[in-house]
Design an enzyme around this catalytic site. Structure first.
Site, PDB file in Angstrom:
ATOM      1  N   GLY A   1      -8.760  46.441 -73.004  1.00  0.00           N
ATOM      2  CA  GLY A   1      -7.983  46.415 -74.236  1.00  0.00           C
ATOM      3  C   GLY A   1      -6.946  45.307 -74.319  1.00  0.00           C
ATOM      4  O   GLY A   1      -6.090  45.330 -75.207  1.00  0.00           O
TER       5      GLY A   1
ATOM      6  N   MET B   1     -12.763  35.192 -65.989  1.00  0.00           N
ATOM      7  CA  MET B   1     -11.876  36.232 -66.529  1.00  0.00           C
ATOM      8  C   MET B   1     -11.102  35.651 -67.716  1.00  0.00           C
ATOM      9  O   MET B   1     -10.442  34.624 -67.596  1.00  0.00           O
ATOM     10  CB  MET B   1     -10.894  36.718 -65.465  1.00  0.00           C
ATOM     11  CG  MET B   1     -11.519  37.498 -64.310  1.00  0.00           C
ATOM     12  SD  MET B   1     -12.528  38.913 -64.802  1.00  0.00           S
ATOM     13  CE  MET B   1     -11.329  39.894 -65.716  1.00  0.00           C
TER      14      MET B   1
ATOM     15  N   HIS C   1     -21.500  47.234 -66.571  1.00  0.00           N
ATOM     16  CA  HIS C   1     -20.449  46.583 -65.792  1.00  0.00           C
ATOM     17  C   HIS C   1     -19.497  47.659 -65.261  1.00  0.00           C
ATOM     18  O   HIS C   1     -18.992  48.480 -66.023  1.00  0.00           O
ATOM     19  CB  HIS C   1     -19.717  45.603 -66.714  1.00  0.00           C
ATOM     20  CG  HIS C   1     -18.680  44.761 -66.061  1.00  0.00           C
ATOM     21  ND1 HIS C   1     -18.966  43.563 -65.421  1.00  0.00           N
ATOM     22  CD2 HIS C   1     -17.336  44.926 -65.957  1.00  0.00           C
ATOM     23  CE1 HIS C   1     -17.847  43.030 -64.958  1.00  0.00           C
ATOM     24  NE2 HIS C   1     -16.842  43.833 -65.281  1.00  0.00           N
TER      25      HIS C   1
ATOM     26  N   SER D   1     -18.708  47.572 -70.236  1.00  0.00           N
ATOM     27  CA  SER D   1     -17.909  47.986 -69.079  1.00  0.00           C
ATOM     28  C   SER D   1     -17.458  49.417 -69.290  1.00  0.00           C
ATOM     29  O   SER D   1     -16.830  49.741 -70.309  1.00  0.00           O
ATOM     30  CB  SER D   1     -16.674  47.084 -68.945  1.00  0.00           C
ATOM     31  OG  SER D   1     -15.674  47.760 -68.192  1.00  0.00           O
TER      32      SER D   1
ATOM     33  N   GLY E   1      -7.227  44.168 -64.613  1.00  0.00           N
ATOM     34  CA  GLY E   1      -6.434  45.377 -64.382  1.00  0.00           C
ATOM     35  C   GLY E   1      -6.614  46.434 -65.457  1.00  0.00           C
ATOM     36  O   GLY E   1      -6.597  47.614 -65.160  1.00  0.00           O
TER      37      GLY E   1
ATOM     38  N   GLY F   1     -13.275  40.186 -70.483  1.00  0.00           N
ATOM     39  CA  GLY F   1     -11.919  40.507 -70.919  1.00  0.00           C
ATOM     40  C   GLY F   1     -11.635  40.108 -72.344  1.00  0.00           C
ATOM     41  O   GLY F   1     -11.766  38.940 -72.714  1.00  0.00           O
ATOM     42  N   GLY F   2     -11.290  41.095 -73.166  1.00  0.00           N
ATOM     43  CA  GLY F   2     -10.873  40.811 -74.532  1.00  0.00           C
ATOM     44  C   GLY F   2     -11.985  40.340 -75.449  1.00  0.00           C
ATOM     45  O   GLY F   2     -11.720  39.770 -76.507  1.00  0.00           O
TER      46      GLY F   2
ATOM     47  N   HIS G   1     -18.024  44.777 -60.406  1.00  0.00           N
ATOM     48  CA  HIS G   1     -16.936  43.797 -60.402  1.00  0.00           C
ATOM     49  C   HIS G   1     -15.848  44.301 -59.457  1.00  0.00           C
ATOM     50  O   HIS G   1     -15.114  45.228 -59.788  1.00  0.00           O
ATOM     51  CB  HIS G   1     -16.410  43.644 -61.841  1.00  0.00           C
ATOM     52  CG  HIS G   1     -15.318  42.657 -61.993  1.00  0.00           C
ATOM     53  ND1 HIS G   1     -14.585  42.524 -63.158  1.00  0.00           N
ATOM     54  CD2 HIS G   1     -14.810  41.720 -61.132  1.00  0.00           C
ATOM     55  CE1 HIS G   1     -13.686  41.569 -63.012  1.00  0.00           C
ATOM     56  NE2 HIS G   1     -13.800  41.072 -61.793  1.00  0.00           N
TER      57      HIS G   1
HETATM   58  C1  DX5 Z   1     -10.497  43.835 -66.630  1.00  0.00           C
HETATM   59  C2  DX5 Z   1     -11.918  44.276 -66.340  1.00  0.00           C
HETATM   60  C3  DX5 Z   1     -12.753  44.171 -67.539  1.00  0.00           C
HETATM   61  C4  DX5 Z   1     -12.337  45.143 -68.604  1.00  0.00           C
HETATM   62  C5  DX5 Z   1     -12.645  44.563 -69.938  1.00  0.00           C
HETATM   63  O1  DX5 Z   1      -9.733  44.021 -65.530  1.00  0.00           O
HETATM   64  O2  DX5 Z   1     -12.481  43.458 -65.343  1.00  0.00           O
HETATM   65  O3  DX5 Z   1     -14.127  44.318 -67.247  1.00  0.00           O
HETATM   66  O4  DX5 Z   1     -12.981  46.386 -68.487  1.00  0.00           O
HETATM   67  O5  DX5 Z   1     -12.084  45.356 -70.925  1.00  0.00           O
HETATM   68  P1  DX5 Z   1     -12.006  44.854 -72.434  1.00  0.00           P
HETATM   69  O6  DX5 Z   1     -13.379  44.454 -72.837  1.00  0.00           O
HETATM   70  O7  DX5 Z   1     -11.495  46.026 -73.184  1.00  0.00           O
HETATM   71  O8  DX5 Z   1     -11.046  43.690 -72.437  1.00  0.00           O
HETATM   72 ZN    ZN Z   2     -14.727  43.507 -65.177  1.00  0.00          ZN
END
Ligand code: DX5
Ligand code: ZN
Length: 225
Positions: A147, A139, A35, A10, A144, A178-179, A68
């Site tokens: 990290g 998710m 992404h 992403s 939002g 996410g994460g 997304h």
């Molecule tokens: C969150 C996004 C994710 C985000 C993931 O709102 O939809 O795609 O970029 O970031 P990491 O991998 O750092 O949790």
């Molecule tokens: Zn995303």
């Protein structure tokens, strides 16, 4: 690919001043898609990026663009994101009453349709939509920001969705977003995710994109043994 699991870096955590370079590095390191997190300051608190960035990325990579949409009234914007070069158009069930219609419109244009659920939304919200979808996104953080810490409850949702998709003989991919880290990537794969989104685990100051992608691949390979 590692054991059939795809990696979707992403760009949310990329250096936007060097975006083309970072996307090319991710592609060379074996990314399966890019992404792109679109946020409108309404569905989520922050504003991120829009169609000009999708167009710009389209020019520097051959990889599928996994868009997304974390936006209200996504039906007003899906055409623009498809025109900009998006290949997979992912829409949140919480953002629209008409995901079924949106998915048909996306597929009608020869693109792939994705349906996403927030951490507080049950998998049942996607159940009757599965035949219309090419991908579901579970998710594992509240959308939002990049990290954030992985929410463990997402694993059960991945397992359940994978089972529902397989039982129905459908082909939808299960993507987790996410994460995602080197530690939990194999756990997500074992739970049935076949595509992992990663922003801060790929784009960070501690190592290069190439090194970070290799670490994720190694973790998946080790977990898959
Ligand atoms: C969150 C996004 C994710 C985000 C993931 O709102 O939809 O795609 O970029 O970031 P990491 O991998 O750092 O949790
Ligand atoms: Zn995303």
């Amino acid at each position: 690919m590692t054991g059939g699991v795809k990696l979707a870096p992403s760009i949310l955590a990329a250096d936007f001043a060097r975006l083309g370079e970072q996307v090319r590095e991710a592609e060379a390191a074996g990314a399966d898609s890019i992404h792109i997190d679109v946020m409108d300051g309404r569905f989520v608190p922050v504003i991120s990026l829009g169609t000009p960035i999708v167009e710009a990325i389209r020019r520097v990579t051959e990889l599928p663009l996994d868009v997304h949409l974390m936006i209200e009234q996504p039906e007003r914007h899906i055409g623009a994101f498809m025109d900009a070069g998006g290949d997979v158009i992912n829409v949140h069930v919480e953002a629209t009453r008409h995901l079924h219609r949106i998915a048909r419109e996306v597929r009608g244009r020869g693109k792939l349709a994705g349906g996403c659920i927030n951490p507080g939304t049950p998998v049942s919200a996607l159940e009757s939509l599965l035949p219309e979808l090419d991908q579901v996104i579970v998710m594992s953080v509240n959308p939002g920001w990049s990290g954030q810490k992985f929410i463990e409850g997402a694993l059960a949702k991945m397992r359940r969705l994978r089972q529902m998709i397989d039982d129905a003989g459908l082909a939808a991919e299960v993507e987790v977003d996410g994460g995602v880290t080197v530690s939990n990537a194999p756990v997500c794969a074992a739970a049935g995710a076949n595509s992992l989104v990663a922003a801060s685990a790929v784009f960070n100051d501690s190592a290069s994109v190439t090194e970070n992608m290799a670490r994720l691949r190694e973790a998946l390979a080790a977990g898959a043994k």
